[in-house]
Design a protein around this motif. Structure first.
Motif, PDB file in Angstrom:
ATOM      1  N   GLU A  43       0.692  -1.113  -0.178  1.00 49.53           N
ATOM      2  CA  GLU A  43       0.098   0.068  -0.088  1.00 49.53           C
ATOM      3  C   GLU A  43       0.766   1.257  -0.111  1.00 49.53           C
ATOM      4  O   GLU A  43       1.626   1.457   0.880  1.00 49.53           O
ATOM      5  CB  GLU A  43      -0.929   0.018   1.229  1.00 49.53           C
ATOM      6  N   ARG A  44       0.612   1.957  -0.913  1.00 49.92           N
ATOM      7  CA  ARG A  44       1.541   3.398  -0.990  1.00 49.92           C
ATOM      8  C   ARG A  44       0.663   4.489  -1.697  1.00 49.92           C
ATOM      9  O   ARG A  44      -0.353   4.162  -2.384  1.00 49.92           O
ATOM     10  CB  ARG A  44       2.754   3.009  -2.103  1.00 49.92           C
ATOM     11  N   ILE A  45       1.052   5.765  -1.424  1.00 51.98           N
ATOM     12  CA  ILE A  45       0.357   6.947  -1.941  1.00 51.98           C
ATOM     13  C   ILE A  45       0.646   6.901  -3.491  1.00 51.98           C
ATOM     14  O   ILE A  45       2.076   7.109  -3.839  1.00 51.98           O
ATOM     15  CB  ILE A  45       0.612   8.135  -0.949  1.00 51.98           C
ATOM     16  N   ALA A  46      -0.181   7.437  -3.993  1.00 48.63           N
ATOM     17  CA  ALA A  46      -0.031   7.457  -5.690  1.00 48.63           C
ATOM     18  C   ALA A  46       0.953   8.581  -5.943  1.00 48.63           C
ATOM     19  O   ALA A  46       0.922   9.512  -5.180  1.00 48.63           O
ATOM     20  CB  ALA A  46      -1.169   7.477  -6.474  1.00 48.63           C
ATOM     21  N   SER A  47       1.795   8.571  -6.917  1.00 51.20           N
ATOM     22  CA  SER A  47       2.546   9.925  -7.384  1.00 51.20           C
ATOM     23  C   SER A  47       1.580  11.149  -7.513  1.00 51.20           C
ATOM     24  O   SER A  47       0.511  11.191  -7.963  1.00 51.20           O
ATOM     25  CB  SER A  47       3.215   9.794  -8.830  1.00 51.20           C
ATOM     26  N   GLY A  48       2.027  12.285  -6.998  1.00 52.93           N
ATOM     27  CA  GLY A  48       1.252  13.440  -7.028  1.00 52.93           C
ATOM     28  C   GLY A  48       1.148  13.919  -8.530  1.00 52.93           C
ATOM     29  O   GLY A  48       1.983  13.654  -9.228  1.00 52.93           O
TER      30      GLY A  48
END
Length: 524
Positions: free
Chosen positions: A130-135
């Protein structure tokens, strides 16, 4: 008992040295209940969301519900070994998966462990699933095509590197075939591929792996399989494992293609988990955050800028519809997240038009930005011509008397549809597609009956691959990737050579039903 000064001094010294150091206490909880791959736990007050838990030192779980006084966890693996009243331990780490080039050519399960019998991974490189997507500011616009090798898609609904293009349609309409053809077409194009099979039969996944091996495509592909026999938690986590593997390559500057086959079954697995975790059901019993389930997955597909390596992830999620209903809950969710959809029609499939792409309902929001100049120049009006054909075809059913212009449009459209037909595992390069688009644009196909379209297509491919003049023009076109006046004339000359050869095999002018007999005989 008298106190010794030395002993007191030692205690004080030790306290001073240990001051500020955290005392590591391993938090251990108890299993309150277990069943259907879901456990209710007590005693894990400081557990993190998505944290990896260990049961009986050999079974893993993941914390998904953080409630007051209790934790709801899903079991990743065999839950039959866990008993009520058993112990569970925190690891302090979120769920991670193996990543890196070592995975290429391998088949792994939902958490990245190899299941192909070729031994464990040697390299111990891991990344959180689980990671935050690229901005937004880390992304750049999509301007490079990701060639599928499928004429009907590359010429009308092009896909760009970094795009999210949904493949949607009823079961058995060729959705997986399009995805597999696209993976096979990446051979020699420096694109790594990830195929995530969610809730598929193990025999189906084995067939896909076999096809990829036969095509020599497993060398640059990893297959993540969470089959129908696997637990719902494994099916739930598998696409996040797949995109984490892809993200590692993207961050190193590589282009990656990921296929999710399919997200309908993923949503069902998540609904199963949520209901077992006693989360409140919403529409069609799906939980309220089912949109976020897929948005946080698909948002991780990106075309990042050079500061972040300049790599890309192109996502091809697959959604299965019921009786062609694209307005259902999960299909509309995923349509709104993606950058376009390729809609496959059961009616077209059953009438022999394959791939059964409905060009009216299909759309690419990236459009011609994801095409080479040669295809843009020659294929600009193709979608419009097909739209006119399908519209007139519907009206023609009501009347037998048709004027010449209507009949011409119908015949031209029918020949285009015939040219767009393509067998599986026979990809076409974009340059070869541009040659066919030129034949359509210049109306060369008007001199041939519809039955000769398949023959004409194979003859053109053979001519440009084997004839000396044809090979020279194709080589030049591959370098330029665009048409100028001189190159257009050269390609036209070579196409007419093929056309004349095919026309000679046509015996009756009436079967052509276009132009005058004198014009046709002159060409012959």
């Amino acid at each position: 008992m008298p106190l010794k000064i030395d002993e007191i001094t030692e205690v004080i010294k030790k306290q001073i040295l240990d001051y500020g150091k955290e005392v590591v206490v391993q938090e251990v909880g108890t299993v309150a209940s277990i069943g259907d791959g879901v456990a209710l736990l007590f005693g894990l007050d400081k557990v993190m969301m998505g944290e990896l838990l260990i049961f009986n030192d050999n079974v893993f779980g993941m914390a998904l519900n953080l409630e007051e006084g209790a934790v709801g966890a899903v079991i990743i693996g065999d839950d039959s070994q866990i008993k009520q009243g058993g112990k569970v331990r925190r690891t302090g780490k979120v769920v991670k998966t193996p990543v890196g080039d070592e995975l290429l050519g391998r088949v792994v399960n939902g958490i990245g462990n190899p299941i192909d019998g070729n031994g464990p991974f040697v390299n111990n490189e891991f990344a959180p699933v689980e990671r935050i997507a690229s901005g937004v500011m880390s992304r750049k616009s999509i301007d490079q095509p990701l060639e599928t090798g499928i004429f009907a898609i590359d010429s009308i609904i092009p896909i760009g590197k970094g795009q999210r293009e949904l493949i949607i349609g009823d079961r058995q309409t060729g959705k997986t075939a399009i995805a597999i053809d696209t993976i096979i077409n990446q051979k020699g194009k420096n694109v790594k591929c990830v195929y995530v099979a969610i809730g598929q039969k193990e025999s189906t996944v084995a067939q896909v792996v076999q096809k990829l091996k036969q095509a020599g495509s497993m060398d640059y592909t990893v297959v993540v399989s969470a089959s129908a026999s696997e637990s719902a938690p494994m099916q739930y986590i598998s696409p996040y494992t797949g995109v984490t593997i892809a993200e590692e390559w993207m961050n190193k500057g590589d282009d990656v293609l990921i296929v999710y086959d399919d997200l309908s079954k993923h949503a069902i697995a998540y609904r199963t988990l949520s209901l077992l975790l006693r989360r409140p059901p919403g529409r069609e019993a799906y939980p309220g955050d089912v949109f976020y389930l897929h948005s946080r997955l698909l948002e991780r597909a990106a075309n990042v800028n050079e500061k972040l390596g300049g790599g890309s992830i192109t996502a091809l999620p697959i959604i299965e519809t019921q009786a062609g209903d694209i307005s259902a809950y999960i299909p509309t969710n995923v349509i709104s997240i993606t950058d376009g959809q390729i809609f496959l029609s059961e009616q077209l499939f059953n009438s022999g038009i394959r791939p059964a792409v409905d060009t009216g309902l299909s759309v690419s929001r990236v459009g011609s930005s994801a095409q080479i100049k040669a295809v843009k120049q020659m294929g600009g009006t193709l979608k419009l011509e097909l739209a006119q054909y399908y519209e007139l075809q519907a009206f023609a059913k009501f009347g037998s008397d048709l004027d010449d212009a209507t009949r011409t449009t119908l015949e031209h459209g029918a020949k285009i549809v015939e040219l767009l037909k393509q067998r599986q595992f026979t990809p076409l390069s974009e340059i070869m597609q541009s040659i066919f688009l030129l034949a359509i644009k210049e109306r060369y196909i008007k001199w041939l009956p519809i039955e000769e379209m398949a023959n004409f297509k194979s003859e053109v491919i053979k001519h440009f691959e084997k004839d000396e003049d044809g090979k020279a023009v194709l080589k030049l076109l591959n370098v330029e990737k665009a048409y100028d006046e001189s190159l257009t004339e050269q390609v036209q000359t070579e196409v007419v050579k093929v056309l004349k050869r095919v026309v000679k095999t046509v015996k009756d002018w009436k079967s052509v039903n276009f132009g005058t007999e004198a014009e046709w005989r002159k060409l012959k």
